[in-house]
Design a protein around this motif. Structure first.
Motif, PDB file in Angstrom:
ATOM      1  N   ALA A  63       0.799  -1.228   0.000  1.00 58.86           N
ATOM      2  CA  ALA A  63       0.000   0.000   0.000  1.00 58.86           C
ATOM      3  C   ALA A  63       0.828   1.271   0.000  1.00 58.86           C
ATOM      4  N   LYS A  64       2.044   1.221   0.543  1.00 63.41           N
ATOM      5  CA  LYS A  64       2.855   2.432   0.671  1.00 63.41           C
ATOM      6  C   LYS A  64       3.937   2.552  -0.395  1.00 63.41           C
ATOM      7  N   VAL A  65       4.031   1.565  -1.294  1.00 66.60           N
ATOM      8  CA  VAL A  65       5.102   1.605  -2.276  1.00 66.60           C
ATOM      9  C   VAL A  65       4.920   2.781  -3.227  1.00 66.60           C
ATOM     10  N   ARG A  66       5.982   3.502  -3.494  1.00 69.59           N
ATOM     11  CA  ARG A  66       5.935   4.674  -4.371  1.00 69.59           C
ATOM     12  C   ARG A  66       6.907   4.584  -5.545  1.00 69.59           C
ATOM     13  N   GLU A  67       7.741   3.554  -5.546  1.00 65.19           N
ATOM     14  CA  GLU A  67       8.712   3.388  -6.626  1.00 65.19           C
ATOM     15  C   GLU A  67       8.929   1.895  -6.866  1.00 65.19           C
ATOM     16  N   VAL A  68       8.860   1.483  -8.143  1.00 64.51           N
ATOM     17  CA  VAL A  68       8.973   0.066  -8.488  1.00 64.51           C
ATOM     18  C   VAL A  68       9.970  -0.105  -9.631  1.00 64.51           C
ATOM     19  N   TYR A  69      10.904  -1.025  -9.459  1.00 62.28           N
ATOM     20  CA  TYR A  69      11.817  -1.429 -10.521  1.00 62.28           C
ATOM     21  C   TYR A  69      11.483  -2.871 -10.888  1.00 62.28           C
ATOM     22  N   VAL A  70      11.298  -3.131 -12.185  1.00 62.65           N
ATOM     23  CA  VAL A  70      10.978  -4.488 -12.642  1.00 62.65           C
ATOM     24  C   VAL A  70      12.094  -4.979 -13.554  1.00 62.65           C
ATOM     25  N   VAL A  71      12.767  -6.055 -13.154  1.00 63.27           N
ATOM     26  CA  VAL A  71      13.749  -6.702 -14.014  1.00 63.27           C
ATOM     27  C   VAL A  71      12.976  -7.637 -14.937  1.00 63.27           C
ATOM     28  N   CYS A  72      12.937  -7.305 -16.225  1.00 67.46           N
ATOM     29  CA  CYS A  72      12.118  -8.036 -17.203  1.00 67.46           C
ATOM     30  C   CYS A  72      12.902  -9.245 -17.709  1.00 67.46           C
ATOM     31  N   LEU A  73      12.562 -10.432 -17.210  1.00 67.96           N
ATOM     32  CA  LEU A  73      13.302 -11.638 -17.560  1.00 67.96           C
ATOM     33  C   LEU A  73      13.101 -12.033 -19.012  1.00 67.96           C
ATOM     34  N   ASP A  74      12.012 -11.571 -19.628  1.00 63.86           N
ATOM     35  CA  ASP A  74      11.733 -11.891 -21.026  1.00 63.86           C
ATOM     36  C   ASP A  74      12.015 -10.708 -21.950  1.00 63.86           C
ATOM     37  N   GLY A  75      12.688  -9.688 -21.464  1.00 66.08           N
ATOM     38  CA  GLY A  75      13.056  -8.546 -22.297  1.00 66.08           C
ATOM     39  C   GLY A  75      12.040  -7.422 -22.246  1.00 66.08           C
ATOM     40  N   LEU A  76      12.482  -6.227 -22.560  1.00 66.42           N
ATOM     41  CA  LEU A  76      11.617  -5.047 -22.489  1.00 66.42           C
ATOM     42  C   LEU A  76      10.446  -5.120 -23.462  1.00 66.42           C
ATOM     43  N   ASP A  77      10.665  -5.686 -24.653  1.00 67.15           N
ATOM     44  CA  ASP A  77       9.627  -5.665 -25.681  1.00 67.15           C
ATOM     45  C   ASP A  77       8.368  -6.403 -25.229  1.00 67.15           C
ATOM     46  N   CYS A  78       8.523  -7.410 -24.381  1.00 67.15           N
ATOM     47  CA  CYS A  78       7.359  -8.170 -23.922  1.00 67.15           C
ATOM     48  C   CYS A  78       6.505  -7.376 -22.943  1.00 67.15           C
ATOM     49  N   TRP A  79       7.002  -6.225 -22.483  1.00 64.70           N
ATOM     50  CA  TRP A  79       6.282  -5.447 -21.481  1.00 64.70           C
ATOM     51  C   TRP A  79       5.612  -4.222 -22.065  1.00 64.70           C
ATOM     52  N   GLN A  80       5.430  -4.178 -23.404  1.00 63.27           N
ATOM     53  CA  GLN A  80       4.680  -3.079 -23.995  1.00 63.27           C
ATOM     54  C   GLN A  80       3.233  -3.167 -23.535  1.00 63.27           C
ATOM     55  N   GLY A  81       2.654  -2.031 -23.252  1.00 62.86           N
ATOM     56  CA  GLY A  81       1.299  -1.995 -22.743  1.00 62.86           C
ATOM     57  C   GLY A  81       1.204  -2.224 -21.251  1.00 62.86           C
ATOM     58  N   ALA A  82       2.351  -2.373 -20.582  1.00 63.28           N
ATOM     59  CA  ALA A  82       2.342  -2.678 -19.147  1.00 63.28           C
ATOM     60  C   ALA A  82       1.823  -1.515 -18.313  1.00 63.28           C
ATOM     61  N   GLU A  83       1.973  -0.306 -18.829  1.00 62.35           N
ATOM     62  CA  GLU A  83       1.561   0.860 -18.042  1.00 62.35           C
ATOM     63  C   GLU A  83       0.082   0.805 -17.699  1.00 62.35           C
ATOM     64  N   GLU A  84      -0.742   0.267 -18.586  1.00 63.46           N
ATOM     65  CA  GLU A  84      -2.185   0.283 -18.389  1.00 63.46           C
ATOM     66  C   GLU A  84      -2.697  -0.897 -17.563  1.00 63.46           C
ATOM     67  N   CYS A  85      -1.984  -2.023 -17.567  1.00 63.95           N
ATOM     68  CA  CYS A  85      -2.566  -3.218 -16.961  1.00 63.95           C
ATOM     69  C   CYS A  85      -1.719  -3.893 -15.895  1.00 63.95           C
ATOM     70  N   CYS A  86      -0.481  -3.467 -15.699  1.00 63.07           N
ATOM     71  CA  CYS A  86       0.402  -4.197 -14.790  1.00 63.07           C
ATOM     72  C   CYS A  86       0.646  -3.517 -13.450  1.00 63.07           C
ATOM     73  N   PHE A  87       0.374  -2.226 -13.369  1.00 60.22           N
ATOM     74  CA  PHE A  87       0.765  -1.510 -12.166  1.00 60.22           C
ATOM     75  C   PHE A  87      -0.391  -0.664 -11.644  1.00 60.22           C
ATOM     76  N   PRO A  88      -0.555  -0.627 -10.321  1.00 62.74           N
ATOM     77  CA  PRO A  88      -1.590   0.228  -9.743  1.00 62.74           C
ATOM     78  C   PRO A  88      -1.335   1.691 -10.103  1.00 62.74           C
ATOM     79  N   TYR A  89      -2.417   2.442 -10.284  1.00 63.08           N
ATOM     80  CA  TYR A  89      -2.274   3.834 -10.689  1.00 63.08           C
ATOM     81  C   TYR A  89      -1.617   4.679  -9.611  1.00 63.08           C
ATOM     82  N   SER A  90      -1.597   4.193  -8.366  1.00 67.32           N
ATOM     83  CA  SER A  90      -1.002   4.959  -7.279  1.00 67.32           C
ATOM     84  C   SER A  90       0.527   4.982  -7.345  1.00 67.32           C
ATOM     85  N   ILE A  91       1.113   4.084  -8.144  1.00 68.35           N
ATOM     86  CA  ILE A  91       2.569   4.043  -8.274  1.00 68.35           C
ATOM     87  C   ILE A  91       2.992   4.965  -9.405  1.00 68.35           C
ATOM     88  N   GLU A  92       3.685   6.039  -9.053  1.00 72.78           N
ATOM     89  CA  GLU A  92       4.056   7.044 -10.048  1.00 72.78           C
ATOM     90  C   GLU A  92       5.363   6.706 -10.763  1.00 72.78           C
TER      91      GLU A  92
END
Length: 275
Positions: free
Chosen positions: A179-208
């Motif tokens: 609930a209090k997290v404000r910064e997230v780093y994700v090590v993408c094991l399958d590469g950056l390209d697989c994480w397109q569209g992640a902004e809309e569906c992977c992270f709570p909107y409260s994380i800036e």
């Protein structure tokens, strides 16, 4: 100068402030894993284990390669002030105690002292010194649920995931428990390209602040930058087919239709999904 000998003669308020200024952000590695250990007949006999003890014991192990913070090793005064005092930058505390030693057949299993030592658990629960106000807690591929006692404490979180696993195990929803997290780093094991569209569906909107890190190359992008890069790639492919591109949306102006367009097609990416 290797030592400032008059330091002990400074007023306490000055010394305390100096100790507080030695505190710096760190990346603290905290990996918690279940490790299966076979229950042998010899082990049953030596430790008088219950007859219904199954053949496996799941041991919860805490591993960390992060050293004790340097200020806590400086002297007794610094250690006491930065762990028990009220510092302006937050205090260090013992965290991630190995509270649950073993699981057998789905139930917590009390372990005798000798058996704990044989399993490599030690006499006391392991812990890590953490300053939750400043430190980045790096959990690798450890499950989020193992950190439930610290959901309200962690403010900076780093983890490694494959996007398919991210969705299969519903971890995109579990991230909301921090609930209090404000910064997230994700090590993408399958590469950056697989994480397109992640902004809309992977992270709570409260994380800036979210940063994606390519596991192999170390390249970093925000989810917005990853999406923008792929928008440009799609637009380039559209132009090759003769489309006139809307520079704001990176999609062709209607009523342009690419070769092979069929009635009822609604999404451009359905047609260009192989690109």
């Amino acid at each position: 100068m290797t030592a400032f000998h008059p330091f002990p003669r400074l007023p306490w308020e000055v010394r305390a402030r100096i100790w507080e200024l030695t505190v710096e952000p760190r990346t603290v590695e905290v990996n918690i894993e279940y490790e299966k250990t076979t229950v042998t007949d010899d082990m049953r006999a030596r430790y008088s284990l219950a007859p219904d003890t199954s053949r496996w014991i799941s041991i919860l192990r805490l591993r960390s390669s992060t050293a004790v913070p340097a200020p806590l090793q400086a002297c007794r005064e610094a250690r006491i002030h930065l762990t028990e005092g009220v510092g302006g930058l937050g205090n260090y505390r013992k965290a991630f105690h190995q509270l649950l030693a073993a699981i057998n057949d789905g139930k917590e299993m009390p372990l005798q002292l000798e058996l704990r030592l044989e399993l490599g658990l030690g006499l006391e629960p392991r812990y890590v010194w953490v300053n939750f106000e400043m430190d980045m807690i790096s959990i690798g591929q450890s499950m989020f649920t193992l950190f439930e006692p610290y959901y309200q404490n962690i403010k900076r979180l780093k983890f490694a995931r494959d996007r398919n696993e991210w969705f299969c195990y519903f971890e995109s929803k579990e991230l909301r428990n921090f609930a209090k997290v404000r910064e997230v780093y994700v090590v993408c094991l399958d590469g950056l390209d697989c994480w397109q569209g992640a902004e809309e569906c992977c992270f709570p909107y409260s994380i800036e602040n979210v940063l994606l890190i390519d596991w192999e190359t170390g390249k970093t992008e925000t989810p917005f930058e990853t999406d923008a890069r792929w928008d440009e790639i799609r637009a380039a492919n559209y132009r090759k087919e003769g489309a006139r591109i809307n520079l704001d949306t990176h999609v062709p102006f209607v009523p342009w239709l690419p070769p092979g367009w069929f009635e009822g097609q609604e999404e451009w990416d359905d047609y260009y999904g192989d690109w």
